[in-house]
Design a protein around this motif. Structure first.
Motif, PDB file in Angstrom:
ATOM      1  N   ARG A 168      39.582  32.655  35.395  1.00  0.00           N
ATOM      2  CA  ARG A 168      40.723  32.663  37.225  1.00  0.00           C
ATOM      3  C   ARG A 168      41.494  33.958  36.791  1.00  0.00           C
ATOM      4  NH1 ARG A 168      42.515  28.706  37.546  1.00  0.00           N
ATOM      5  NH2 ARG A 168      40.455  27.011  38.154  1.00  0.00           N
ATOM      6  N   GLU A 169      41.949  34.844  35.777  1.00  0.00           N
ATOM      7  CA  GLU A 169      42.820  35.941  35.871  1.00  0.00           C
ATOM      8  C   GLU A 169      42.429  36.479  35.606  1.00  0.00           C
ATOM      9  OE1 GLU A 169      46.851  37.207  33.405  1.00  0.00           O
ATOM     10  OE2 GLU A 169      45.983  35.310  32.647  1.00  0.00           O
ATOM     11  N   GLN A 170      41.937  36.690  34.916  1.00  0.00           N
ATOM     12  CA  GLN A 170      40.565  37.635  35.134  1.00  0.00           C
ATOM     13  C   GLN A 170      39.756  38.810  35.731  1.00  0.00           C
ATOM     14  OE1 GLN A 170      39.704  40.012  32.067  1.00  0.00           O
ATOM     15  NE2 GLN A 170      39.534  41.301  33.957  1.00  0.00           N
ATOM     16  N   LEU A 171      39.298  36.952  36.272  1.00  0.00           N
ATOM     17  CA  LEU A 171      38.989  38.106  37.318  1.00  0.00           C
ATOM     18  C   LEU A 171      39.668  38.615  39.052  1.00  0.00           C
ATOM     19  CD1 LEU A 171      35.884  35.074  37.627  1.00  0.00           C
ATOM     20  CD2 LEU A 171      35.840  37.451  37.228  1.00  0.00           C
ATOM     21  N   GLU A 172      41.269  37.242  38.949  1.00  0.00           N
ATOM     22  CA  GLU A 172      42.107  38.247  40.485  1.00  0.00           C
ATOM     23  C   GLU A 172      42.211  38.984  40.073  1.00  0.00           C
ATOM     24  OE1 GLU A 172      44.137  34.763  39.703  1.00  0.00           O
ATOM     25  OE2 GLU A 172      43.127  33.542  41.142  1.00  0.00           O
ATOM     26  N   HIS A 173      42.225  39.526  38.489  1.00  0.00           N
ATOM     27  CA  HIS A 173      42.414  41.603  38.359  1.00  0.00           C
ATOM     28  C   HIS A 173      40.977  42.142  38.614  1.00  0.00           C
ATOM     29  CE1 HIS A 173      45.037  44.564  35.767  1.00  0.00           C
ATOM     30  NE2 HIS A 173      43.317  45.142  35.668  1.00  0.00           N
ATOM     31  N   VAL A 174      39.918  42.026  37.930  1.00  0.00           N
ATOM     32  CA  VAL A 174      39.086  42.708  38.542  1.00  0.00           C
ATOM     33  C   VAL A 174      39.508  42.944  40.191  1.00  0.00           C
ATOM     34  CG1 VAL A 174      36.969  42.976  38.841  1.00  0.00           C
ATOM     35  CG2 VAL A 174      37.302  42.180  36.870  1.00  0.00           C
ATOM     36  N   ILE A 175      39.268  41.449  40.919  1.00  0.00           N
ATOM     37  CA  ILE A 175      39.792  42.227  42.504  1.00  0.00           C
ATOM     38  C   ILE A 175      40.638  43.203  42.594  1.00  0.00           C
ATOM     39  CG2 ILE A 175      39.962  40.466  45.270  1.00  0.00           C
ATOM     40  CD1 ILE A 175      39.065  38.496  43.215  1.00  0.00           C
ATOM     41  N   ALA A 246      23.093  47.242  43.159  1.00  0.00           N
ATOM     42  CA  ALA A 246      24.177  46.230  43.034  1.00  0.00           C
ATOM     43  C   ALA A 246      24.449  45.844  45.292  1.00  0.00           C
ATOM     44  CB  ALA A 246      25.659  47.243  42.816  1.00  0.00           C
ATOM     45  N   LEU A 247      25.912  44.630  45.161  1.00  0.00           N
ATOM     46  CA  LEU A 247      26.108  44.723  46.217  1.00  0.00           C
ATOM     47  C   LEU A 247      26.807  46.159  46.857  1.00  0.00           C
ATOM     48  CD1 LEU A 247      26.675  40.810  45.771  1.00  0.00           C
ATOM     49  CD2 LEU A 247      24.735  41.728  47.028  1.00  0.00           C
ATOM     50  N   LYS A 248      27.346  46.181  48.796  1.00  0.00           N
ATOM     51  CA  LYS A 248      28.279  46.843  48.633  1.00  0.00           C
ATOM     52  C   LYS A 248      29.637  46.857  48.374  1.00  0.00           C
ATOM     53  CE  LYS A 248      25.426  49.308  50.146  1.00  0.00           C
ATOM     54  NZ  LYS A 248      24.728  50.050  49.554  1.00  0.00           N
ATOM     55  N   GLU A 249      30.184  47.379  48.027  1.00  0.00           N
ATOM     56  CA  GLU A 249      31.890  46.984  47.924  1.00  0.00           C
ATOM     57  C   GLU A 249      32.311  45.594  48.256  1.00  0.00           C
ATOM     58  OE1 GLU A 249      35.221  50.019  46.887  1.00  0.00           O
ATOM     59  OE2 GLU A 249      33.336  51.410  48.008  1.00  0.00           O
ATOM     60  N   SER A 250      32.130  45.101  49.582  1.00  0.00           N
ATOM     61  CA  SER A 250      33.018  43.994  50.396  1.00  0.00           C
ATOM     62  C   SER A 250      31.993  43.276  49.759  1.00  0.00           C
ATOM     63  CB  SER A 250      33.437  44.414  51.424  1.00  0.00           C
ATOM     64  OG  SER A 250      31.715  44.733  51.839  1.00  0.00           O
ATOM     65  N   ALA A 251      31.299  42.952  49.523  1.00  0.00           N
ATOM     66  CA  ALA A 251      30.151  41.906  49.703  1.00  0.00           C
ATOM     67  C   ALA A 251      30.566  41.773  47.779  1.00  0.00           C
ATOM     68  CB  ALA A 251      28.275  41.891  49.599  1.00  0.00           C
ATOM     69  N   SER A 252      30.568  42.765  46.939  1.00  0.00           N
ATOM     70  CA  SER A 252      30.904  42.382  45.661  1.00  0.00           C
ATOM     71  C   SER A 252      32.565  41.755  45.788  1.00  0.00           C
ATOM     72  CB  SER A 252      31.192  43.883  44.905  1.00  0.00           C
ATOM     73  OG  SER A 252      29.096  44.460  45.183  1.00  0.00           O
ATOM     74  N   ASP A 254      33.905  39.794  48.041  1.00  0.00           N
ATOM     75  CA  ASP A 254      33.379  38.085  48.200  1.00  0.00           C
ATOM     76  C   ASP A 254      32.703  37.628  47.588  1.00  0.00           C
ATOM     77  OD1 ASP A 254      34.316  39.255  51.032  1.00  0.00           O
ATOM     78  OD2 ASP A 254      32.328  38.910  51.824  1.00  0.00           O
ATOM     79  N   LEU A 255      31.802  38.046  46.276  1.00  0.00           N
ATOM     80  CA  LEU A 255      31.407  37.331  45.026  1.00  0.00           C
ATOM     81  C   LEU A 255      32.061  37.047  44.677  1.00  0.00           C
ATOM     82  CD1 LEU A 255      29.035  36.349  44.133  1.00  0.00           C
ATOM     83  CD2 LEU A 255      27.907  38.258  42.954  1.00  0.00           C
ATOM     84  N   ILE A 256      33.037  38.042  43.447  1.00  0.00           N
ATOM     85  CA  ILE A 256      33.798  37.356  43.193  1.00  0.00           C
ATOM     86  C   ILE A 256      34.555  35.942  43.441  1.00  0.00           C
ATOM     87  CG2 ILE A 256      35.624  38.182  41.337  1.00  0.00           C
ATOM     88  CD1 ILE A 256      34.420  40.574  41.675  1.00  0.00           C
ATOM     89  N   LYS A 258      34.372  34.478  45.622  1.00  0.00           N
ATOM     90  CA  LYS A 258      33.556  32.587  45.611  1.00  0.00           C
ATOM     91  C   LYS A 258      33.635  31.998  43.906  1.00  0.00           C
ATOM     92  CE  LYS A 258      28.744  30.657  46.947  1.00  0.00           C
ATOM     93  NZ  LYS A 258      28.807  30.339  45.657  1.00  0.00           N
ATOM     94  N   ILE A 259      32.917  33.177  42.720  1.00  0.00           N
ATOM     95  CA  ILE A 259      33.478  32.585  41.595  1.00  0.00           C
ATOM     96  C   ILE A 259      34.874  31.727  41.138  1.00  0.00           C
ATOM     97  CG2 ILE A 259      32.876  33.256  39.077  1.00  0.00           C
ATOM     98  CD1 ILE A 259      30.791  35.340  40.228  1.00  0.00           C
ATOM     99  N   VAL A 260      35.846  32.673  41.763  1.00  0.00           N
ATOM    100  CA  VAL A 260      37.367  32.438  41.313  1.00  0.00           C
ATOM    101  C   VAL A 260      37.652  30.831  41.822  1.00  0.00           C
ATOM    102  CG1 VAL A 260      39.486  32.683  41.928  1.00  0.00           C
ATOM    103  CG2 VAL A 260      38.385  34.408  41.439  1.00  0.00           C
ATOM    104  N   ASN A 261      36.365  30.421  43.232  1.00  0.00           N
ATOM    105  CA  ASN A 261      36.743  29.481  43.928  1.00  0.00           C
ATOM    106  C   ASN A 261      36.495  28.184  43.210  1.00  0.00           C
ATOM    107  OD1 ASN A 261      38.702  30.840  45.780  1.00  0.00           O
ATOM    108  ND2 ASN A 261      36.981  31.075  47.361  1.00  0.00           N
ATOM    109  N   ASP A 262      35.089  28.622  42.947  1.00  0.00           N
ATOM    110  CA  ASP A 262      34.060  27.694  42.141  1.00  0.00           C
ATOM    111  C   ASP A 262      34.565  27.203  40.565  1.00  0.00           C
ATOM    112  OD1 ASP A 262      32.670  28.238  43.806  1.00  0.00           O
ATOM    113  OD2 ASP A 262      30.740  29.093  42.785  1.00  0.00           O
ATOM    114  N   LEU A 263      35.508  28.209  40.196  1.00  0.00           N
ATOM    115  CA  LEU A 263      36.489  27.736  39.019  1.00  0.00           C
ATOM    116  C   LEU A 263      36.931  26.318  39.076  1.00  0.00           C
ATOM    117  CD1 LEU A 263      37.202  31.202  37.561  1.00  0.00           C
ATOM    118  CD2 LEU A 263      35.428  29.891  35.899  1.00  0.00           C
TER     119      LEU A 263
END
Length: 263
Positions: A168-175, A246-252, A254-256, A258-263
């Motif tokens: 979760r921390e890693q993905l939040e950093h990517v965002i 790949a998805l566009k920036e905004s959709a990308s 959003d996907l990240i 969503k994955i954070v929320n699924d954790l």
């Protein structure tokens, strides 16, 4: 340049009034050359690509010690070469299928990766690699940061290296990184299906002119660096096709989220 001119090292040495051994040593990087000598070589070899010649001449200056030299006795040369490649690049694109790009990795994510190295690394060796990876990230926070595009497959985004909290921390950093003006993060969703180079990690570093571009590939035995014209053309096409699925920036982003929320 010499090979394109159809000259052997001996013939080039005769043309330039140096011995063949010195020519070979210069080409292997064991001897430095001045900007003027670079221009003399280019003229003697019949090269008329002035931007390329001047880019090479510029590389002869300012080659003093850098932060990665501190690791010269502690890390494989390929890791030092990678840091130097990124430092001098004018733009970087990377495609990742199984890992978050190294320039985005947090300590808690990087450390478990190095713990899986074969042969097994000692704790000090692991920490050397972790700190080296974190210091590489300085190019994204410099006064004139390098433009950076990271294309990351959803599989890499869902890998739980270090556990749920670290992920979760890693993905939040990517965002957070994706919101920087010079950083572009594109995600490839599972739904995209097949894509070029599946399973391959690629880093494409642009030089001041296209002939000085370099491709870095990860392998179990270390980094592999490619710079031949045909190789560069292949990987330019690879990166373009990879980005196209790949998805566009905004959709990308959003996907990240969503994955954070699924954790």
């Amino acid at each position: 340049m010499r090979e394109r001119a159809g000259l052997t090292a001996r013939e080039a040495g005769e043309l330039l009034n140096v011995n063949a051994a010195r020519i070979s040593s210069i080409e292997a990087g064991r001897f430095g050359v001045s900007a003027d000598r670079v221009r003399v070589f280019a003229h003697s070899y019949g090269c008329s690509d002035e931007p390329y010649i001047e880019a090479l001449a510029a590389m002869t200056a300012g080659r003093g010690r850098h932060w990665w030299d501190e690791y010269r006795e502690a890390l494989p040369s390929g890791l030092l070469d990678l840091a130097e490649l990124e430092h001098h690049a004018t733009a970087i694109r990377t495609a990742q299928v199984a890992h978050i790009p190294g320039l985005f990795q947090i300590v808690g994510y990087a450390r478990p990766i190095f713990r899986q190295s074969i042969p097994k690394l000692s704790p000090p060796e692991i920490e050397h690699r972790v700190t080296h990876r974190i210091k590489r990230q300085g190019i994204l926070f410099a006064a004139n940061p390098v433009p950076y595009t990271a294309i990351i497959h959803e599989a890499a985004l869902r890998m739980r290296f270090g556990g749920r909290d670290v992920t979760r921390e890693q993905l939040e950093h990517v965002i957070e990184m994706s919101e920087l003006d010079h950083v572009t993060v594109l995600a490839i969703a599972y739904e995209a299906g097949i894509f070029p180079g599946a399973g391959q990690t690629v880093l494409y570093a642009e030089g001041p002119v296209p002939p000085l571009d370099t491709v870095q590939l990860d392998a179990e035995h270390g980094s592999v660096f490619l710079h031949a014209d045909l190789q560069l053309e292949k990987y330019r096409t690879f990166m373009t096709r990879f980005e196209a699925v790949a998805l566009k920036e905004s959709a990308s982003r959003d996907l990240i989220h969503k994955i954070v929320n699924d954790l």
